[in-house]
Motif scaffolding. Structure first.
Motif, PDB file in Angstrom:
ATOM      1  N   VAL A 141       0.845  -1.201   0.000  1.00  0.00           N
ATOM      2  CA  VAL A 141       0.000   0.000   0.000  1.00  0.00           C
ATOM      3  C   VAL A 141       0.876   1.246   0.000  1.00  0.00           C
ATOM      4  CG1 VAL A 141      -1.629   1.359   1.364  1.00  0.00           C
ATOM      5  CG2 VAL A 141      -1.978  -1.102   1.108  1.00  0.00           C
ATOM      6  N   GLN A 144       2.475   1.504  -3.341  1.00  0.00           N
ATOM      7  CA  GLN A 144       1.520   1.370  -4.445  1.00  0.00           C
ATOM      8  C   GLN A 144       1.969   0.327  -5.466  1.00  0.00           C
ATOM      9  OE1 GLN A 144      -1.809   2.909  -5.015  1.00  0.00           O
ATOM     10  NE2 GLN A 144      -1.293   2.557  -2.866  1.00  0.00           N
ATOM     11  N   LYS A 163      -9.723  -7.436   2.268  1.00  0.00           N
ATOM     12  CA  LYS A 163     -10.747  -6.390   2.243  1.00  0.00           C
ATOM     13  C   LYS A 163     -10.268  -5.103   2.900  1.00  0.00           C
ATOM     14  CE  LYS A 163     -14.490  -9.799   2.252  1.00  0.00           C
ATOM     15  NZ  LYS A 163     -15.582 -10.431   3.032  1.00  0.00           N
ATOM     16  N   ASP A 164      -9.225  -5.201   3.721  1.00  0.00           N
ATOM     17  CA  ASP A 164      -8.681  -4.029   4.412  1.00  0.00           C
ATOM     18  C   ASP A 164      -7.663  -3.263   3.575  1.00  0.00           C
ATOM     19  OD1 ASP A 164     -10.175  -4.760   6.642  1.00  0.00           O
ATOM     20  OD2 ASP A 164      -8.521  -5.861   7.576  1.00  0.00           O
ATOM     21  N   TYR A 165      -7.348  -3.761   2.368  1.00  0.00           N
ATOM     22  CA  TYR A 165      -6.270  -3.173   1.579  1.00  0.00           C
ATOM     23  C   TYR A 165      -6.732  -2.893   0.151  1.00  0.00           C
ATOM     24  CZ  TYR A 165      -3.514  -5.017   5.460  1.00  0.00           C
ATOM     25  OH  TYR A 165      -3.029  -5.306   6.715  1.00  0.00           O
ATOM     26  N   SER A 166      -6.489  -1.666  -0.286  1.00  0.00           N
ATOM     27  CA  SER A 166      -6.835  -1.277  -1.657  1.00  0.00           C
ATOM     28  C   SER A 166      -5.601  -1.438  -2.535  1.00  0.00           C
ATOM     29  CB  SER A 166      -7.321   0.183  -1.689  1.00  0.00           C
ATOM     30  OG  SER A 166      -7.625   0.570  -2.997  1.00  0.00           O
ATOM     31  N   LYS A 168      -3.952  -3.736  -6.313  1.00  0.00           N
ATOM     32  CA  LYS A 168      -4.130  -4.693  -7.399  1.00  0.00           C
ATOM     33  C   LYS A 168      -3.630  -6.049  -6.896  1.00  0.00           C
ATOM     34  CE  LYS A 168      -3.932  -1.700 -11.459  1.00  0.00           C
ATOM     35  NZ  LYS A 168      -3.194  -1.387 -12.692  1.00  0.00           N
ATOM     36  N   LYS A 169      -4.464  -7.069  -7.049  1.00  0.00           N
ATOM     37  CA  LYS A 169      -4.193  -8.365  -6.440  1.00  0.00           C
ATOM     38  C   LYS A 169      -4.195  -9.457  -7.499  1.00  0.00           C
ATOM     39  CE  LYS A 169      -6.934  -6.354  -2.765  1.00  0.00           C
ATOM     40  NZ  LYS A 169      -8.316  -6.221  -2.254  1.00  0.00           N
ATOM     41  N   GLN A 186     -13.554  -8.970  -5.240  1.00  0.00           N
ATOM     42  CA  GLN A 186     -12.540  -7.946  -4.952  1.00  0.00           C
ATOM     43  C   GLN A 186     -11.739  -7.575  -6.203  1.00  0.00           C
ATOM     44  OE1 GLN A 186     -10.407  -8.161  -1.120  1.00  0.00           O
ATOM     45  NE2 GLN A 186     -11.551 -10.046  -0.703  1.00  0.00           N
ATOM     46  N   ASP A 187     -12.229  -8.026  -7.361  1.00  0.00           N
ATOM     47  CA  ASP A 187     -11.637  -7.654  -8.651  1.00  0.00           C
ATOM     48  C   ASP A 187     -10.200  -8.150  -8.795  1.00  0.00           C
ATOM     49  OD1 ASP A 187     -12.163  -6.557 -11.139  1.00  0.00           O
ATOM     50  OD2 ASP A 187     -11.327  -4.600 -10.633  1.00  0.00           O
ATOM     51  N   CYS A 188      -9.924  -9.315  -8.220  1.00  0.00           N
ATOM     52  CA  CYS A 188      -8.586  -9.885  -8.314  1.00  0.00           C
ATOM     53  C   CYS A 188      -8.305 -10.414  -9.722  1.00  0.00           C
ATOM     54  CB  CYS A 188      -8.435 -11.052  -7.335  1.00  0.00           C
ATOM     55  SG  CYS A 188      -8.479 -10.592  -5.599  1.00  0.00           S
TER      56      CYS A 188
END
Length: 273
Positions: A141, A144, A163-166, A168-169, A186-188
């Protein structure tokens, strides 16, 4: 010739790396170096320590992910374990300090990983794994950086933590028949591994995950050997990846050429900041 992309791999420069059939291949590193520098293969290669990062960085045109693998959690925290102290406080601070010492490598890398938790293929303390995982997520994070995830046996726990981290996964070689939707929601991104022809969970993944979130991987020669039960040479990797792309194309109802283009777009979109 179009470059074939391996979105998660390990390049062995010492022999017997990873799971699967042990092999001694002192030329493996040089074989991959030639394939990559001659633009027959593009890779996001994993470095699990500083020395491995330095070795991989000798290859022109390579993409590198850097992170402490959950299998190495006990070893990473060994010095603190020998000292003793409060597990709730001292170990957490120790892990923070150790990760911060590697910050330059996390910064230089194209992605942070592979990181995560594993209760199937290793016996490392899960408390340590979780602390180390969260610390590296915080680093991602801060810098970035996209992340590469190892989730074996801890899929639900990891999906909840993420869920606690915004970020790209990228979920590497997901092979669990449960909890997939939690990651999709989560759009992984997901890599498809070389066992796509017989693993029900991987087949399910290809059907369930949108084409714009799919990638392909080998996880390294020893992992392909484990999946196929035979010896594999570096020169075979582009063909093996193409076979995976063809399997994805068949499920998604597009041509292999279209699938290859879409997966290349996915690869660079995932790595972009």
């Amino acid at each position: 010739m179009k470059v074939i992309l391996d979105s998660h791999t390990h390049i062995d420069n010492k022999g017997s790396l990873g799971i699967g059939i042990d092999h001694e291949s002192p030329l493996e590193f040089l074989d991959f170096k030639s394939l990559i520098e001659e633009k027959q293969l593009g890779v996001l290669a994993n470095a699990a320590c500083a020395s491995e990062y330095e070795e991989l960085s000798q290859i022109k045109g390579i993409f590198i992910s850097f992170g402490i693998h959950p299998w190495n959690a006990d070893e990473f925290c060994e010095e603190n374990n020998q000292k003793g102290g409060s597990r709730e406080q001292t170990i957490e601070q120790y892990i923070h300090t150790k990760v911060q010492e590697l910050k330059d490598y996390y910064r230089k890398a194209h992605a942070i990983g592979e990181i995560g938790m594993d209760s199937v293929w290793c016996a490392c303390d899960l408390t340590l794994q979780k602390l180390l995982f969260r610390e590296q997520l915080s680093m991602a994070v801060e810098l970035q950086k996209p992340i590469v995830l190892h989730t074996k046996g801890q899929e639900k726990e990891i999906a909840d933590i993420l869920k606690d981290y915004s970020l790209k996964k990228l979920v590497h070689w997901y092979s669990c028949e449960e909890h997939l939707k939690s990651f999709i929601d989560q759009d992984c991104y997901f890599t498809v591994g070389p066992d796509h022809g017989f693993n029900p969970a991987v087949k399910k993944l290809i059907h369930a995950v949108p084409l714009n979130r799919l990638l392909v991987e080998t996880d390294g020669i020893s992992a392909v050997e484990w999946a196929t039960g035979r010896k594999v040479n570096a020169s075979e990797i582009p063909t093996i990846l193409k076979e995976t792309i063809q399997a994805i194309a068949a499920v998604k109802g597009v041509s292999p050429e279209t699938a290859e283009i879409r997966l290349e777009e996915n690869f660079y979109r995932y790595l972009s900041v």
